[in-house]
Design an enzyme around this catalytic site. Structure first.
Site, PDB file in Angstrom:
ATOM      1  N   ARG A  89      20.789  29.957   8.965  1.00  0.00           N
ATOM      2  CA  ARG A  89      21.656  30.388  10.070  1.00  0.00           C
ATOM      3  C   ARG A  89      20.863  30.881  11.280  1.00  0.00           C
ATOM      4  O   ARG A  89      21.411  30.967  12.382  1.00  0.00           O
ATOM      5  CB  ARG A  89      22.676  31.430   9.583  1.00  0.00           C
ATOM      6  CG  ARG A  89      23.777  30.773   8.715  1.00  0.00           C
ATOM      7  CD  ARG A  89      24.956  31.704   8.494  1.00  0.00           C
ATOM      8  NE  ARG A  89      24.544  32.935   7.875  1.00  0.00           N
ATOM      9  CZ  ARG A  89      24.494  33.157   6.560  1.00  0.00           C
ATOM     10  NH1 ARG A  89      24.863  32.214   5.720  1.00  0.00           N
ATOM     11  NH2 ARG A  89      24.102  34.309   6.095  1.00  0.00           N
ATOM     12  N   GLU A  95      17.950  39.990  -4.075  1.00  0.00           N
ATOM     13  CA  GLU A  95      18.638  40.960  -4.920  1.00  0.00           C
ATOM     14  C   GLU A  95      18.312  40.678  -6.393  1.00  0.00           C
ATOM     15  O   GLU A  95      18.040  41.576  -7.169  1.00  0.00           O
ATOM     16  CB  GLU A  95      20.145  40.871  -4.673  1.00  0.00           C
ATOM     17  CG  GLU A  95      20.877  42.114  -5.129  1.00  0.00           C
ATOM     18  CD  GLU A  95      22.306  42.109  -4.622  1.00  0.00           C
ATOM     19  OE1 GLU A  95      23.029  43.050  -4.952  1.00  0.00           O
ATOM     20  OE2 GLU A  95      22.695  41.161  -3.911  1.00  0.00           O
TER      21      GLU A  95
END
Lengths: 174, 174
Positions: free
Chosen positions: A61, A98
């Site tokens: 992005r 994560e």
């Protein structure tokens, strides 16, 4: 106000990509020509006093506004990509996600020693990817002169991962 | 000439991503502000007589020029992405790769019925992804008014996968 117009075109999607995450979706912003223009203008204005040689955009992005941000400075655009996507000689940096780890790559010929570099992505979250990009730029002899984001999730404290004393500019904070 | 300047900034990498493939690398083009400007100008000029509502860019190298191409028409930008990346309600289309299959997605709210749509990617190869994007646009009620590429690998005959009678414009052909 411009910032409010931009903010009104960001959509929060609950539980994406997994339960408990409030995902910030910029596709409504991309659909709106005026929101696009205001976003690019705000990204540029944040650093308009600087001399910029390269804008590094983070896959994928960061590719949406990175090239036009680079163009606004008459600078080159450098894609930082996940492992195995860039075809020429690269340097790599591992970074934490994560769950588990990933690898970010940059072409070795993307940055010249002494280049003034802005690192750009749509979103600053935990800062792991932007930190890895910083290390790649420094390894190639460039200097990071700014961090540019559309959105910052302030509560995740990603700023703490980035270089001290270098301006971090995000249009929208949550 | 502009086209030759652009062509001189495209690098051929042999045997990437696998043996026998001559990969067309646009990262030298992205690094050069003038090449970027000429590329965007050529992409726009190819369709400058058309009224365009949306530019659909194909993940992820179609994100590099797609948003600025959209801006040049005062149009919205729509990312077409691989399965699982878009957070809102999507429609999907399976398409063939050299080995196996993949799935392309678009948000259902990305195209309004009657929208004039340009489909854009950096490269037209076998045409599978652009064909899937075409089907998604049509399913949402849009009309494809043009296909826009930086590079076309003519010998792969990707054109045969695209809508007949719709202009296909590529800046550089190999």
């Amino acid at each position: 106000m411009d910032t409010e117009y931009i903010r009104s075109h960001i959509r929060t999607i609950p539980d994406f990509p997994e339960t408990g995450i409030q995902f910030k979706d910029i596709t409504p912003l991309l659909l709106d020509a005026k929101a696009n223009e205001l976003t690019l203008s705000a990204l540029h204005t944040a650093f308009h006093t600087l001399s910029v040689d390269k804008v590094v955009g983070l896959e994928s992005r960061g590719f949406l506004f990175g090239p036009s941000l680079a163009a606004s400075f008459q600078a080159g655009f450098v894609p930082a990509r996940k492992k195995g996507k860039l075809p020429h000689k690269t340097i790599q940096k591992e970074y934490g996600l994560e769950y588990g780890k990933d690898i970010l790559e940059m072409h070795t010929d993307a940055i010249n020693p002494g280049d003034n570099v802005i690192i750009h992505d749509d979103l600053l979250a935990t800062g792991g990817t932007a930190k890895a990009a910083t290390e790649l730029v420094l390894e190639l002899g460039g200097q990071v002169v700014g961090y540019s984001f559309i959105i910052e999730l302030s509560f995740l404290l990603g700023k703490n991962q980035l270089l001290k004393d270098i301006p971090i500019r995000s249009i929208i904070q949550y």
